[in-house]
Enzyme design. Structure first.
Site, short mmCIF file in Angstrom:
data_model
loop_
_atom_site.label_atom_id
_atom_site.label_comp_id
_atom_site.label_asym_id
_atom_site.label_seq_id
_atom_site.Cartn_x
_atom_site.Cartn_y
_atom_site.Cartn_z
N LYS A 36 0.79 -1.21 -0.20
CA LYS A 36 0.35 0.17 -0.23
C LYS A 36 1.01 1.20 0.13
O LYS A 36 0.78 2.57 -0.44
CB LYS A 36 -0.69 0.25 1.27
CG LYS A 36 -2.08 -0.95 1.64
CD LYS A 36 -3.51 -0.40 2.18
CE LYS A 36 -3.81 -2.23 2.61
NZ LYS A 36 -4.10 -3.16 1.88
N LYS A 63 -5.73 9.69 6.70
CA LYS A 63 -7.09 10.27 7.07
C LYS A 63 -7.85 9.26 6.53
O LYS A 63 -8.69 8.69 6.09
CB LYS A 63 -6.94 12.01 6.40
CG LYS A 63 -9.25 12.27 6.52
CD LYS A 63 -8.54 13.76 6.66
CE LYS A 63 -9.46 14.27 7.48
NZ LYS A 63 -9.06 14.04 9.06
N ARG A 123 -4.07 -9.37 -8.35
CA ARG A 123 -4.11 -10.42 -7.95
C ARG A 123 -5.72 -10.35 -8.84
O ARG A 123 -6.20 -9.92 -9.19
CB ARG A 123 -4.28 -11.71 -6.84
CG ARG A 123 -4.61 -10.14 -6.24
CD ARG A 123 -4.95 -10.98 -4.59
NE ARG A 123 -5.67 -10.76 -2.96
CZ ARG A 123 -6.53 -10.47 -2.95
NH1 ARG A 123 -7.91 -10.14 -4.07
NH2 ARG A 123 -6.79 -8.77 -1.90
P1 ADP Z 1 -7.04 -4.63 2.36
O1 ADP Z 1 -5.56 -4.22 2.46
O2 ADP Z 1 -7.63 -5.50 3.80
O3 ADP Z 1 -8.28 -4.79 1.68
P2 ADP Z 1 -7.99 -1.94 2.11
O4 ADP Z 1 -6.96 -0.73 2.28
O5 ADP Z 1 -8.76 -1.79 0.88
O6 ADP Z 1 -7.59 -3.12 3.06
O7 ADP Z 1 -8.82 -0.86 2.98
C1 ADP Z 1 -10.76 -2.13 3.63
C2 ADP Z 1 -11.83 -1.02 3.81
O8 ADP Z 1 -11.09 -0.16 5.28
C3 ADP Z 1 -11.79 -0.60 2.83
O9 ADP Z 1 -12.96 -1.07 1.64
C4 ADP Z 1 -12.92 0.51 3.92
O10 ADP Z 1 -14.10 0.29 4.60
C5 ADP Z 1 -11.85 0.73 5.11
N1 ADP Z 1 -10.80 1.65 5.03
C6 ADP Z 1 -9.90 1.54 4.22
N2 ADP Z 1 -9.13 3.16 4.38
C7 ADP Z 1 -9.84 3.68 4.62
C8 ADP Z 1 -9.62 5.52 4.88
N3 ADP Z 1 -8.99 6.42 4.99
N4 ADP Z 1 -10.60 6.28 5.54
C9 ADP Z 1 -11.92 5.79 5.70
N5 ADP Z 1 -12.17 4.10 4.83
C10 ADP Z 1 -10.99 3.48 4.97
P1 ADP Z 2 -9.60 -7.35 -0.09
O1 ADP Z 2 -7.99 -7.92 0.03
O2 ADP Z 2 -9.24 -6.14 -0.58
O3 ADP Z 2 -10.21 -7.54 0.94
P2 ADP Z 2 -10.31 -9.82 -1.48
O4 ADP Z 2 -11.73 -9.06 -0.86
O5 ADP Z 2 -10.60 -9.71 -2.45
O6 ADP Z 2 -9.49 -8.21 -1.17
O7 ADP Z 2 -9.74 -10.59 -0.61
C1 ADP Z 2 -9.00 -11.76 -1.02
C2 ADP Z 2 -9.33 -12.78 0.14
O8 ADP Z 2 -7.33 -13.27 0.63
C3 ADP Z 2 -9.75 -12.75 1.26
O9 ADP Z 2 -9.57 -13.96 1.55
C4 ADP Z 2 -8.31 -12.48 1.91
O10 ADP Z 2 -8.65 -12.79 3.33
C5 ADP Z 2 -7.06 -12.97 1.74
N1 ADP Z 2 -5.81 -12.16 1.55
C6 ADP Z 2 -6.31 -10.44 1.07
N2 ADP Z 2 -4.61 -9.85 1.24
C7 ADP Z 2 -3.83 -10.95 1.80
C8 ADP Z 2 -2.91 -11.03 2.17
N3 ADP Z 2 -1.53 -9.77 1.63
N4 ADP Z 2 -1.81 -12.43 2.67
C9 ADP Z 2 -2.92 -13.00 2.98
N5 ADP Z 2 -4.05 -12.57 2.90
C10 ADP Z 2 -4.65 -12.59 2.14
MG MG Z 3 -9.13 -3.55 0.03
#
Ligand code: ADP
Ligand code: ADP
Ligand code: MG
Length: 518
Positions: free
Chosen positions: A116, A202, A293
């Site tokens: 990220k 933020k 991916r």
């Molecule tokens: P992940 O890799 O776990 O998917 P993300 O950065 O995509 O992490 O964030 C997952 C979720 O958390 C987002 O879909 C959103 O709902 C919330 N989120 C992430 N960053 C922010 C932010 N800066 N402000 C508000 N909500 C956020």
């Molecule tokens: P996001 O990461 O934005 O939530 P998905 O909902 O497509 O996207 O997540 C895909 C799946 O892979 C989920 O089951 C999540 O728990 C897993 N996952 C995502 N990122 C990682 C990571 N960096 N390492 C291990 N598992 C991951």
């Molecule tokens: Mg995400």
């Protein structure tokens, strides 16, 4: 084209990739952990290799074991699915070194966009708006962290650079909680992702999660497939996704897709990827992350783009073919909704639920797709995430898609582990969901799971059924065997019964374990 593809994954996504391989006449190699020995992805594969015990750290996450399995079976390519090693650049390098094609982006593009923090830096340089934040903070320098936090303003999020699936994210509302949140996020990231890098962002309230699907080839072509709406989330984890988004106009769609394509081109991205954005009520959007991916929710895109097969495209571009029609329009042709069917109990704070599937009825019919690893007799193991399957529907309009999804959810019967099907049914009745009036925080703030009430018409049915069951099996409901949809309702009834002071022989738990639940 490849002759034999090893799929370095399990569950529904391993089956999803296998299906496309079979259609293309490509042989498949499955890898599996010991508790997955009887899984469908193993049975359906042309070749299968056991790679160790249940914990993913000893099987699905061990690069050497997967490469060895590929070599032993003569696989010429590896598809990583999602999760596990799908975003691990050293895995990509290990494949290259072994002379095996990795079906995904090259290691350097994965490094540049997959994390990220590096993704934020790249987007900023490419002129894509990012959420205000601070990239360079660490547990060694709380002073800088406090200063940066004051600049950004509270509330803010501490996030893990390598995070995924909602893990490693901490909301901080007051300065005095910052250091603990940083420790918590870094600790979780170190154990889950072997990378403790954290940053600040933020907190954007009332935003939607909107993401753009991309496919890029080796010739610099990048094609966008419109957007997905993923704002229905619990603990930052998606539960229901749609394509398109009710909030995205053709004009916004064009800007979103252009920004996502620019992002991919700026780092020589290849293969499938998703650019995630937060979008505010005015239609302004901010880069969140790239998932380098295939994504869980990719089927909704496939359905609204006329049944394209994104896995087939991944395989084709990895084999050196160009993306067909890179400038094709990004307008969808209908509406698709996906419900993630998880093994968890919506009546008990979504506690994880695993165990033997003793009865299963699959949904079918017009516009209905169920991507699942379930079969009757499967013993769902405890080691992996809670996703049991994905129910996806397609219709001409959002309203019809909602009706179709409710029908399909009622058709789907899973007896054994508790599932979140009742949650989805309740969600699809909610006026805010139906009007499209929601953001990422809506579910946790404004939605409550309806409890069964004493005048629920199912209660009488359940009482009768319960009496019959008790008679038939001598009161030992723990011995009861499938099949039956109505049996499931007894579980919910058992809660009402116990609340009314009626005790069930064997206790509620025996009752539930024995007859399954819904
Ligand atoms: P992940 O890799 O776990 O998917 P993300 O950065 O995509 O992490 O964030 C997952 C979720 O958390 C987002 O879909 C959103 O709902 C919330 N989120 C992430 N960053 C922010 C932010 N800066 N402000 C508000 N909500 C956020
Ligand atoms: P996001 O990461 O934005 O939530 P998905 O909902 O497509 O996207 O997540 C895909 C799946 O892979 C989920 O089951 C999540 O728990 C897993 N996952 C995502 N990122 C990682 C990571 N960096 N390492 C291990 N598992 C991951
Ligand atoms: Mg995400």
């Amino acid at each position: 084209m490849f002759k034999r593809i090893l799929i370095a994954n399990r569950g529904e996504i391993a089956l999803r990739v296998q299906r496309t391989c079979r259609e293309l006449g490509i042989e498949t190699v499955a890898v599996y952990s010991e508790p997955d020995r009887n899984a469908l992805h193993v049975r359906n594969a042309d070749h299968a290799v056991c790679i160790g015990p249940g914990p993913a750290l000893e099987s699905y996450l061990v690069i050497e074991k997967i490469i060895a399995a590929a070599k032993a079976t003569g696989a010429d390519a590896i598809h990583p699915g999602y999760g596990f090693l799908s975003e691990t650049a050293t895995f990509v390098e290990a494949c290259v070194e072994a002379g095996i094609t990795f079906i995904g982006p090259p290691a350097d593009a994965m490094r540049a966009l997959g994390g990220k923090v590096s993704g934020r830096k790249l987007m900023e340089a490419a002129g894509v708006p990012i959420v205000p934040g601070a990239n360079d903070i660490s547990l060694d320098d709380f002073e800088t962290a406090h200063r940066e936090a004051a600049r950004i303003g509270y509330p803010l999020l501490v996030k893990a650079s390598a995070g995924g699936g909602g893990r490693g994210i901490r909301l901080v509302e007051r300065d005095e909680d910052l250091e603990n949140a940083m420790r918590g996020s870094a600790g979780e990231a170190a154990t889950s992702f072997k990378d403790a890098t954290i940053f600040l962002e933020k907190y954007v309230s009332s935003a939607r999660h909107i993401e753009v699907q991309l496919i890029a080839d080796n010739f610099g072509n990048v094609r966008a497939f419109g957007e997905r709406e993923c704002s229905i989330q619990r603990r930052n984890q998606k539960l229901l996704e749609e394509a398109p988004s009710i909030a995205v106009t053709p004009e916004i769609r064009k800007r979103l897709c252009d920004a996502a394509i620019a992002a991919a081109k700026s780092c020589g991205y290849r293969n499938a990827g998703t650019v995630e954005f937060l979008m505010d009520q005015e239609g302004n959007f901010y880069f969140l992350e790239v998932n380098a991916r295939l994504q869980v929710e990719h089927p909704v895109t496939e359905l609204v783009f006329g049944g394209v097969d994104l896995v087939a495209m991944q395989i084709a571009v990895a084999a050196g073919e160009p993306v067909p029609d890179p400038d094709a329009p990004v307008e969808p042709i209908g509406w698709a909704i996906e419900c993630r069917i998880n093994g968890e109990d919506p009546f008990n704070n979504f506690a994880p639920s695993v165990g033997l599937i003793d009865f299963l009825q699959m949904p079918a019919g017009p516009g209905t797709r169920f991507d699942t690893m379930l079969f009757e007799g499967l013993d769902v193991p405890v080691f992996y995430d809670s996703l049991l399957g994905k129910l996806i529907v397609f219709a001409e309009t959002r309203e019809r898609a909602v009706q179709r999804m409710k029908r399909a959810l009622r058709d789907l019967i899973v007896s054994g582990p508790q599932t979140n099907i009742p949650f989805h049914l309740a969600l699809l009745e909610h006026p805010d969901f139906l009007s499209g009036n929601f953001s990422t925080g809506w579910l946790e703030k404004s939605f409550t799971m309806p409890e069964l009430t004493d005048d629920d018409p199912r209660l009488e049915q359940a009482l009768i059924a319960g009496a019959v069951a008790a008679h038939l099996i001598g009161g030992d409901v723990g011995e009861a065997q499938g099949p039956s949809s109505s049996l499931k309702r007894w579980t919910q009834a058992s809660r009402l019964l116990s609340r009314r002071g009626i005790r069930i022989e064997g206790g509620t738990r025996g009752w539930r374990r024995g007859i399954g639940s819904r």
